[in-house]
Design a protein around this motif. Structure first.
Motif, PDB file in Angstrom:
ATOM      1  N   LEU A  24      -6.774  -9.111  21.305  1.00  0.00           N
ATOM      2  CA  LEU A  24      -7.272 -10.052  20.300  1.00  0.00           C
ATOM      3  C   LEU A  24      -8.740 -10.368  20.564  1.00  0.00           C
ATOM      4  O   LEU A  24      -9.194 -10.304  21.707  1.00  0.00           O
ATOM      5  CB  LEU A  24      -6.430 -11.338  20.344  1.00  0.00           C
ATOM      6  N   PRO A  25      -9.493 -10.743  19.508  1.00  0.00           N
ATOM      7  CA  PRO A  25     -10.914 -11.045  19.712  1.00  0.00           C
ATOM      8  C   PRO A  25     -11.105 -12.247  20.642  1.00  0.00           C
ATOM      9  O   PRO A  25     -10.356 -13.217  20.558  1.00  0.00           O
ATOM     10  CB  PRO A  25     -11.430 -11.354  18.300  1.00  0.00           C
ATOM     11  N   ALA A  45     -14.455 -20.495  15.060  1.00  0.00           N
ATOM     12  CA  ALA A  45     -13.420 -20.680  14.033  1.00  0.00           C
ATOM     13  C   ALA A  45     -12.937 -19.328  13.513  1.00  0.00           C
ATOM     14  O   ALA A  45     -11.727 -19.115  13.336  1.00  0.00           O
ATOM     15  CB  ALA A  45     -13.966 -21.534  12.890  1.00  0.00           C
ATOM     16  N   ALA A  46     -13.865 -18.413  13.287  1.00  0.00           N
ATOM     17  CA  ALA A  46     -13.491 -17.080  12.798  1.00  0.00           C
ATOM     18  C   ALA A  46     -12.653 -16.323  13.837  1.00  0.00           C
ATOM     19  O   ALA A  46     -11.680 -15.650  13.489  1.00  0.00           O
ATOM     20  CB  ALA A  46     -14.747 -16.280  12.440  1.00  0.00           C
ATOM     21  N   ALA A  47     -13.013 -16.442  15.111  1.00  0.00           N
ATOM     22  CA  ALA A  47     -12.262 -15.757  16.174  1.00  0.00           C
ATOM     23  C   ALA A  47     -10.844 -16.313  16.264  1.00  0.00           C
ATOM     24  O   ALA A  47      -9.878 -15.553  16.386  1.00  0.00           O
ATOM     25  CB  ALA A  47     -12.971 -15.899  17.520  1.00  0.00           C
ATOM     26  N   HIS A  48     -10.709 -17.633  16.188  1.00  0.00           N
ATOM     27  CA  HIS A  48      -9.363 -18.229  16.223  1.00  0.00           C
ATOM     28  C   HIS A  48      -8.546 -17.791  15.018  1.00  0.00           C
ATOM     29  O   HIS A  48      -7.364 -17.450  15.154  1.00  0.00           O
ATOM     30  CB  HIS A  48      -9.446 -19.754  16.281  1.00  0.00           C
ATOM     31  N   ALA A  49      -9.158 -17.800  13.846  1.00  0.00           N
ATOM     32  CA  ALA A  49      -8.445 -17.382  12.632  1.00  0.00           C
ATOM     33  C   ALA A  49      -7.983 -15.934  12.744  1.00  0.00           C
ATOM     34  O   ALA A  49      -6.852 -15.595  12.370  1.00  0.00           O
ATOM     35  CB  ALA A  49      -9.334 -17.567  11.403  1.00  0.00           C
ATOM     36  N   ALA A  60      -1.897 -11.813  15.325  1.00  0.00           N
ATOM     37  CA  ALA A  60      -0.599 -12.040  15.972  1.00  0.00           C
ATOM     38  C   ALA A  60       0.497 -12.197  14.908  1.00  0.00           C
ATOM     39  O   ALA A  60       1.595 -11.657  15.059  1.00  0.00           O
ATOM     40  CB  ALA A  60      -0.653 -13.274  16.867  1.00  0.00           C
ATOM     41  N   GLY A  61       0.187 -12.888  13.817  1.00  0.00           N
ATOM     42  CA  GLY A  61       1.154 -13.050  12.731  1.00  0.00           C
ATOM     43  C   GLY A  61       1.489 -11.732  12.058  1.00  0.00           C
ATOM     44  O   GLY A  61       2.667 -11.434  11.797  1.00  0.00           O
ATOM     45  N   LYS A  91       6.974 -12.020  22.287  1.00  0.00           N
ATOM     46  CA  LYS A  91       5.598 -12.068  22.785  1.00  0.00           C
ATOM     47  C   LYS A  91       4.625 -12.351  21.639  1.00  0.00           C
ATOM     48  O   LYS A  91       3.666 -13.108  21.804  1.00  0.00           O
ATOM     49  CB  LYS A  91       5.237 -10.772  23.498  1.00  0.00           C
ATOM     50  N   ALA A  92       4.871 -11.749  20.474  1.00  0.00           N
ATOM     51  CA  ALA A  92       3.990 -11.973  19.326  1.00  0.00           C
ATOM     52  C   ALA A  92       4.060 -13.432  18.870  1.00  0.00           C
ATOM     53  O   ALA A  92       3.031 -14.021  18.519  1.00  0.00           O
ATOM     54  CB  ALA A  92       4.371 -11.035  18.174  1.00  0.00           C
TER      55      ALA A  92
END
Length: 170
Positions: free
Chosen positions: A81-82, A111-115, A121-122, A152-153
């Motif tokens: 993930l980023p 904010a973009a990285a969290h999104a 993951a979704g 895990k996902a």
């Protein structure tokens, strides 16, 4: 009876998949957990149904059905993930005000990285559940591996949500 069970299984998995997609879109942790529990219950029901069938086939001398190859289990880890940006690694700030200014500057990227972490993951969770459903839980080993990957996902998705919630409160 097998045909009606399979049809019922297909419908149940379809309902779980749709509800899971909606829960992910709504970012509802409790609903996602509930759908994963429903999936676990469905897999347990399939295992209860499958064991007597296997035993009866063995007693009657019928060969086990051929093994299926569903391909590799898709994997996603936190490293895939980023990485959220942070001013702590910059090392060029002597005071906290300068660092706070840098954090404010990085806020849109954060904010973009969290999104993106949450979305990836979704999507991965949806993909794993969809692939698992397509197999009809026919291969016990593959089903267990896919169920572990789904767990895990869910964990990665929840961590992403919690990290964003913490960021939003600061």
């Amino acid at each position: 009876m097998l045909s009606s069970f399979a049809t019922g299984l297909d419908v149940a998995v379809l309902h779980i998949t749709f509800r899971l997609r909606a829960a992910l879109a709504a970012e509802d942790m409790n609903a996602v957990s509930a759908e994963m529990s429903a999936l676990d219950e469905l897999m347990a029901e399939v295992r209860r149904f499958d064991e007597p069938r296997r035993l009866m086939n063995r007693v009657l001398g019928r060969p086990e059905s051929e093994t299926h190859s569903y391909g590799p289990v898709p994997r996603l880890t936190a490293a895939d993930l980023p990485e959220p940006p942070s001013s702590y690694g910059d090392g060029e700030y002597d005071d906290h005000l300068a660092m706070a200014d840098r954090e404010a500057e990085l806020a849109p990227q954060l904010a973009a990285a969290h999104a993106e972490r949450i979305a990836r993951a979704g999507r991965h969770l949806e993909d794993v559940v969809r692939r698992l459903a397509q197999t009809g839980f026919a291969d016990a080993q593959y089903t267990r591996a896919m169920a572990r990957e789904a767990e895990k996902a869910v964990g990665l998705w929840k961590v992403g949500l919690l990290q964003r919630m913490v960021r939003d409160r600061l």
